[in-house]
Design an enzyme around this catalytic site. Structure first.
Site, mmCIF file in Angstrom:
data_model
loop_
_atom_site.group_PDB
_atom_site.id
_atom_site.type_symbol
_atom_site.label_atom_id
_atom_site.label_comp_id
_atom_site.label_asym_id
_atom_site.label_seq_id
_atom_site.Cartn_x
_atom_site.Cartn_y
_atom_site.Cartn_z
ATOM 1 N N HIS A 152 -5.719 3.984 7.075
ATOM 2 C CA HIS A 152 -5.169 4.771 5.883
ATOM 3 C C HIS A 152 -3.814 5.087 6.361
ATOM 4 C CE1 HIS A 152 -8.701 4.811 3.345
ATOM 5 N NE2 HIS A 152 -9.447 5.200 4.550
ATOM 6 N N GLU B 285 0.752 5.864 0.505
ATOM 7 C CA GLU B 285 0.002 6.907 0.994
ATOM 8 C C GLU B 285 0.651 8.221 0.261
ATOM 9 O OE1 GLU B 285 -2.913 6.528 2.276
ATOM 10 O OE2 GLU B 285 -2.516 4.570 3.127
ATOM 11 N N ASP C 144 -2.913 -0.899 6.378
ATOM 12 C CA ASP C 144 -3.740 -1.172 5.393
ATOM 13 C C ASP C 144 -3.189 -2.404 4.615
ATOM 14 O OD1 ASP C 144 -5.216 0.685 5.990
ATOM 15 O OD2 ASP C 144 -5.048 1.992 4.113
ATOM 16 N N ASP D 111 0.889 -1.316 0.093
ATOM 17 C CA ASP D 111 0.041 0.128 -0.020
ATOM 18 C C ASP D 111 0.986 1.124 0.040
ATOM 19 O OD1 ASP D 111 -2.661 1.186 0.174
ATOM 20 O OD2 ASP D 111 -1.984 1.828 1.901
#
Length: 367
Positions: free
Chosen positions: A169, A32, A174, A30
């Site tokens: 998040h 961000e 995640d 994942d």
């Protein structure tokens, strides 16, 4: 019935290892970011978990200094502030460590095109080459297995498989959450694909069944369309929202759209360097140019052909009624689209059937 060789080939792109004799290894990752556009925004956190034989054996997680502003809208999602990444290493430092952790293993991510696009941009900028690991999109898998779910986000996926649907998040959280549900979801996805292949022996019956369902859908759509016209009239006449006994409320909203003079807008957009956000390439028009249907020179046609990055196939199945039969109305079409890896995909290749009616013809699309 479908043979085992064909089935194995069909599921090869769903994260099953190509080396069936060795351990089954997989990456779940994942990212961000500072914003949503991979062409202008940057990674602020990247994380991955390595799974071997369905068990997490290692994790990777690092904050990244994007060397640019983090959009407020993104900060509100992941809560990573500019102060948190101020002293973090840049992507030039983090990317080699990340790639060494991932190796050449396939990776899974929820809405994988998003994470892939950012990692791919970083690879091109830092290393001058693309991120080529095979990707598996759990969003597509989830939507295929449970098409009627109201949401196909990560929280809903966790809830579906009995896990706490709290999504932080943050990249490692995640990735860890997705790892919990990846294999149970994949098993159901593989079972569904196997079931679809098994139905090929029943194709004649399924055609009859499809047409029977289509006629029912047409009737229901017509009834719903009539009711919606009355509901619109209710609000046009000043009616108030209506509460149903189920707790649902019928409301009316109005969304305005405008036409613009391109000759006036385009210079403004170019000056702001916002072409990539406001104008979308008309691929069909470009295809016509390449095919020689718009009077361009052979040289231009070749230049456009060289600009192609991938190919998509859209197979359409059409039911043509005999001319003597007008008993049940117009034709029906079912189209299934498959999106190649590496391309932005706004819709899943395994989305549920969605009926629509226009005039006296009904169209059903599986897209």
């Amino acid at each position: 019935m479908i043979d085992e060789t064909t089935l194995q080939g069909a599921v090869a792109s769903w994260g099953k290892p190509s080396n069936a004799e060795g351990p089954e290894a997989m990456i779940v990752l994942d990212t961000e970011t500072t914003g949503l556009d991979h062409r202008t925004e940057k990674i602020v956190e990247i994380a991955a978990v390595r799974m071997v034989n369905r068990e997490i054996v290692a994790t990777f997680s690092e904050l990244v200094n994007p060397q640019q502003h983090i959009r407020t809208s993104s900060y509100k999602i992941h809560n990573i502030s500019e102060e948190m990444v101020e002293n973090a290493p840049t992507i030039e430092e983090v990317l080699p460590r990340f790639l060494a952790f991932v190796g050449d293993l396939p990776f899974a991510a929820h809405n994988a095109i998003f994470d892939y696009s950012f990692i791919n941009e970083a690879c091109k900028a830092v290393l001058g080459e693309r991120f080529q690991n095979h990707r598996v999109d759990t969003f597509d898998m989830y939507k295929s297995v449970f098409p009627d779910e109201p949401s196909h986000g990560l929280a809903a996926l966790l809830h579906r498989f009995g896990h706490e649907p709290t999504v932080q998040h943050r990249a490692l959280d995640d990735a860890m959450n997705l790892a919990k549900v990846y294999y149970p979801l994949r098993e159901l996805y593989i079972q569904k694909q196997a079931w679809k292949f098994a139905q090929l022996d029943n194709i004649e019956y399924l055609v009859e069944r499809y047409l029977r369902l289509q006629r029912s859908v047409q009737v229901l759509q017509a009834e719903m369309s009539d009711l919606k016209e009355i509901f619109k009239l209710h609000f046009l006449e000043g009616g108030k929202p209506v509460n149903a006994t189920s707790g649902e409320m019928m409301v009316s909203t109005v969304r305005r759209s405008y036409d613009y003079d391109d000759s006036k807008v385009l210079p403004i957009i170019r000056e702001l360097d916002m072409i990539h956000k406001t104008y979308k390439l008309n691929v069909r028009a470009v295809d016509k140019m390449v095919d020689g249907r718009m009077g361009v020179s052979d040289e231009v046609r070749q230049q456009l052909k060289d600009a192609r990055t991938s190919m998509h196939e859209n197979r359409t199945i059409t039911f043509i009624k005999p001319q003597s039969s007008n008993e049940h109305g117009g034709a029906a079409t079912a189209a299934e689209e498959a999106t190649e890896p590496g391309e932005d995909a706004e819709s899943s290749p395994h989305a549920p059937a969605d009926g629509s009616q226009a005039g006296s013809s009904a169209h059903q699309t599986v897209g």
